[in-house]
Motif scaffolding. Structure first.
Motif, PDB file in Angstrom:
ATOM      1  N   VAL A  51       1.429   1.709   5.472  1.00  0.00           N
ATOM      2  CA  VAL A  51      -0.014   1.530   5.341  1.00  0.00           C
ATOM      3  C   VAL A  51      -0.346   0.378   4.393  1.00  0.00           C
ATOM      4  O   VAL A  51       0.447   0.026   3.511  1.00  0.00           O
ATOM      5  CB  VAL A  51      -0.708   2.821   4.849  1.00  0.00           C
ATOM      6  CG1 VAL A  51      -0.493   3.964   5.823  1.00  0.00           C
ATOM      7  CG2 VAL A  51      -0.254   3.201   3.457  1.00  0.00           C
ATOM      8  N   LEU A  52      -1.518  -0.200   4.589  1.00  0.00           N
ATOM      9  CA  LEU A  52      -1.999  -1.272   3.717  1.00  0.00           C
ATOM     10  C   LEU A  52      -2.276  -0.702   2.331  1.00  0.00           C
ATOM     11  O   LEU A  52      -2.896   0.359   2.202  1.00  0.00           O
ATOM     12  CB  LEU A  52      -3.271  -1.885   4.307  1.00  0.00           C
ATOM     13  CG  LEU A  52      -3.840  -3.096   3.591  1.00  0.00           C
ATOM     14  CD1 LEU A  52      -2.851  -4.265   3.596  1.00  0.00           C
ATOM     15  CD2 LEU A  52      -5.149  -3.518   4.245  1.00  0.00           C
ATOM     16  N   ARG A  53      -1.786  -1.373   1.319  1.00  0.00           N
ATOM     17  CA  ARG A  53      -1.952  -0.934  -0.067  1.00  0.00           C
ATOM     18  C   ARG A  53      -2.586  -2.043  -0.900  1.00  0.00           C
ATOM     19  O   ARG A  53      -2.425  -3.215  -0.593  1.00  0.00           O
ATOM     20  CB  ARG A  53      -0.603  -0.558  -0.676  1.00  0.00           C
ATOM     21  CG  ARG A  53       0.057   0.591   0.068  1.00  0.00           C
ATOM     22  CD  ARG A  53       1.374   0.999  -0.572  1.00  0.00           C
ATOM     23  NE  ARG A  53       1.992   2.059   0.180  1.00  0.00           N
ATOM     24  CZ  ARG A  53       1.680   3.343   0.063  1.00  0.00           C
ATOM     25  NH1 ARG A  53       0.767   3.723  -0.789  1.00  0.00           N
ATOM     26  NH2 ARG A  53       2.289   4.258   0.796  1.00  0.00           N
ATOM     27  N   ARG A  54      -3.280  -1.634  -1.953  1.00  0.00           N
ATOM     28  CA  ARG A  54      -3.895  -2.578  -2.894  1.00  0.00           C
ATOM     29  C   ARG A  54      -3.386  -2.306  -4.292  1.00  0.00           C
ATOM     30  O   ARG A  54      -3.330  -1.151  -4.730  1.00  0.00           O
ATOM     31  CB  ARG A  54      -5.419  -2.415  -2.903  1.00  0.00           C
ATOM     32  CG  ARG A  54      -6.054  -2.831  -1.602  1.00  0.00           C
ATOM     33  CD  ARG A  54      -7.429  -2.269  -1.476  1.00  0.00           C
ATOM     34  NE  ARG A  54      -7.308  -0.821  -1.269  1.00  0.00           N
ATOM     35  CZ  ARG A  54      -8.324  -0.018  -1.019  1.00  0.00           C
ATOM     36  NH1 ARG A  54      -9.532  -0.487  -0.963  1.00  0.00           N
ATOM     37  NH2 ARG A  54      -8.145   1.274  -0.839  1.00  0.00           N
ATOM     38  N   SER A  55      -3.014  -3.355  -4.980  1.00  0.00           N
ATOM     39  CA  SER A  55      -2.629  -3.201  -6.382  1.00  0.00           C
ATOM     40  C   SER A  55      -3.898  -2.989  -7.208  1.00  0.00           C
ATOM     41  O   SER A  55      -5.005  -3.313  -6.766  1.00  0.00           O
ATOM     42  CB  SER A  55      -1.890  -4.446  -6.867  1.00  0.00           C
ATOM     43  OG  SER A  55      -2.757  -5.561  -6.852  1.00  0.00           O
ATOM     44  N   PRO A  56      -3.763  -2.432  -8.408  1.00  0.00           N
ATOM     45  CA  PRO A  56      -4.937  -2.287  -9.266  1.00  0.00           C
ATOM     46  C   PRO A  56      -5.541  -3.655  -9.607  1.00  0.00           C
ATOM     47  O   PRO A  56      -4.851  -4.668  -9.640  1.00  0.00           O
ATOM     48  CB  PRO A  56      -4.378  -1.620 -10.527  1.00  0.00           C
ATOM     49  CG  PRO A  56      -3.125  -0.954 -10.083  1.00  0.00           C
ATOM     50  CD  PRO A  56      -2.569  -1.836  -8.998  1.00  0.00           C
ATOM     51  N   VAL A  57      -6.841  -3.658  -9.827  1.00  0.00           N
ATOM     52  CA  VAL A  57      -7.563  -4.840 -10.284  1.00  0.00           C
ATOM     53  C   VAL A  57      -7.535  -4.810 -11.804  1.00  0.00           C
ATOM     54  O   VAL A  57      -7.798  -3.770 -12.409  1.00  0.00           O
ATOM     55  CB  VAL A  57      -9.029  -4.816  -9.790  1.00  0.00           C
ATOM     56  CG1 VAL A  57      -9.836  -5.948 -10.401  1.00  0.00           C
ATOM     57  CG2 VAL A  57      -9.074  -4.867  -8.276  1.00  0.00           C
ATOM     58  N   THR A  58      -7.204  -5.948 -12.416  1.00  0.00           N
ATOM     59  CA  THR A  58      -7.222  -6.024 -13.870  1.00  0.00           C
ATOM     60  C   THR A  58      -8.160  -7.135 -14.314  1.00  0.00           C
ATOM     61  O   THR A  58      -8.280  -8.160 -13.643  1.00  0.00           O
ATOM     62  CB  THR A  58      -5.816  -6.273 -14.450  1.00  0.00           C
ATOM     63  OG1 THR A  58      -5.298  -7.499 -13.929  1.00  0.00           O
ATOM     64  CG2 THR A  58      -4.872  -5.134 -14.120  1.00  0.00           C
ATOM     65  N   SER A 119     -12.286  -7.403 -27.964  1.00  0.00           N
ATOM     66  CA  SER A 119     -11.918  -7.667 -26.575  1.00  0.00           C
ATOM     67  C   SER A 119     -11.201  -6.446 -26.018  1.00  0.00           C
ATOM     68  O   SER A 119     -10.721  -5.600 -26.761  1.00  0.00           O
ATOM     69  CB  SER A 119     -11.039  -8.917 -26.454  1.00  0.00           C
ATOM     70  OG  SER A 119      -9.818  -8.726 -27.135  1.00  0.00           O
ATOM     71  N   ALA A 120     -11.176  -6.362 -24.695  1.00  0.00           N
ATOM     72  CA  ALA A 120     -10.516  -5.238 -24.035  1.00  0.00           C
ATOM     73  C   ALA A 120     -10.074  -5.663 -22.652  1.00  0.00           C
ATOM     74  O   ALA A 120     -10.471  -6.720 -22.140  1.00  0.00           O
ATOM     75  CB  ALA A 120     -11.462  -4.042 -23.949  1.00  0.00           C
ATOM     76  N   ASN A 121      -9.264  -4.821 -22.044  1.00  0.00           N
ATOM     77  CA  ASN A 121      -8.847  -4.986 -20.651  1.00  0.00           C
ATOM     78  C   ASN A 121      -9.293  -3.749 -19.888  1.00  0.00           C
ATOM     79  O   ASN A 121      -9.378  -2.654 -20.455  1.00  0.00           O
ATOM     80  CB  ASN A 121      -7.330  -5.133 -20.539  1.00  0.00           C
ATOM     81  CG  ASN A 121      -6.832  -6.391 -21.206  1.00  0.00           C
ATOM     82  OD1 ASN A 121      -7.424  -7.449 -21.079  1.00  0.00           O
ATOM     83  ND2 ASN A 121      -5.746  -6.274 -21.943  1.00  0.00           N
ATOM     84  N   VAL A 122      -9.560  -3.912 -18.612  1.00  0.00           N
ATOM     85  CA  VAL A 122      -9.871  -2.780 -17.755  1.00  0.00           C
ATOM     86  C   VAL A 122      -8.971  -2.855 -16.529  1.00  0.00           C
ATOM     87  O   VAL A 122      -8.657  -3.947 -16.048  1.00  0.00           O
ATOM     88  CB  VAL A 122     -11.361  -2.749 -17.349  1.00  0.00           C
ATOM     89  CG1 VAL A 122     -11.751  -3.948 -16.495  1.00  0.00           C
ATOM     90  CG2 VAL A 122     -11.700  -1.456 -16.623  1.00  0.00           C
ATOM     91  N   THR A 123      -8.521  -1.689 -16.067  1.00  0.00           N
ATOM     92  CA  THR A 123      -7.730  -1.589 -14.845  1.00  0.00           C
ATOM     93  C   THR A 123      -8.469  -0.663 -13.896  1.00  0.00           C
ATOM     94  O   THR A 123      -8.811   0.465 -14.267  1.00  0.00           O
ATOM     95  CB  THR A 123      -6.322  -1.029 -15.136  1.00  0.00           C
ATOM     96  OG1 THR A 123      -5.680  -1.875 -16.098  1.00  0.00           O
ATOM     97  CG2 THR A 123      -5.487  -0.964 -13.875  1.00  0.00           C
ATOM     98  N   LEU A 124      -8.740  -1.156 -12.690  1.00  0.00           N
ATOM     99  CA  LEU A 124      -9.443  -0.396 -11.664  1.00  0.00           C
ATOM    100  C   LEU A 124      -8.492  -0.112 -10.513  1.00  0.00           C
ATOM    101  O   LEU A 124      -7.826  -1.026 -10.027  1.00  0.00           O
ATOM    102  CB  LEU A 124     -10.641  -1.194 -11.121  1.00  0.00           C
ATOM    103  CG  LEU A 124     -11.644  -1.706 -12.149  1.00  0.00           C
ATOM    104  CD1 LEU A 124     -12.644  -2.649 -11.489  1.00  0.00           C
ATOM    105  CD2 LEU A 124     -12.356  -0.549 -12.821  1.00  0.00           C
TER     106      LEU A 124
END
Length: 138
Positions: A51-58, A119-124
């Motif tokens: 199946v098609l997969r998506r990596s997390p957005v950072t 500052s920060a990072n977000v992972t979706l």
């Protein structure tokens, strides 16, 4: 320059708001897991892809604790605390628009230097169907 991430909280359907103070953004990588299907009668390997997969957005951002797109009341911090499943839209200056649903997987580390900005990072993590420039995928 000009790539943006918008969030559409479940509480406000059809209202996308750009997440403030974004820095570097890594959009989802598209991939498929390979499964070997080589049989005893073959002399070379063969594969089927899943199946098609998506990596997390950072994304990195200048963290503003009182900003409504960042805070613990309505922003990214609220989304991870409440484990919210929201809509997200990604736009690039070249005309790419991706819309999908997902959840905040991680906020942090939040960095507070002696001299400088918070500052920060977000992972979706995306989940379910998505659209790319209006074409539904999934």
């Amino acid at each position: 320059h000009g790539t943006l991430i918008y969030r559409q909280p479940n509480a406000t359907p059809n209202v996308f708001t750009v997440i403030a103070e974004l820095g570097d953004i890594v959009l989802p990588e598209l991939s498929r897991n390979p499964f070997e299907t080589t049989t005893q009668s073959e002399d070379i390997d063969s594969f089927q892809h899943g199946v098609l997969r998506r990596s997390p957005v950072t994304a990195a951002f200048n963290f503003i604790p009182t900003n409504g797109t960042h805070d613990h009341l309505t922003g990214l911090i609220k989304a991870i605390i409440d484990n919210l499943y929201d809509g997200y839209k990604f736009t690039t200056p070249g005309g790419l628009t991706m819309i999908t649903s997902g959840q905040v997987q991680k906020v942090g580390p939040i960095s507070g230097p002696v001299d400088g900005k918070l500052s920060a990072n977000v992972t979706l993590q995306m989940s379910g169907k998505m659209s790319i420039n209006g074409v539904i995928i999934g």
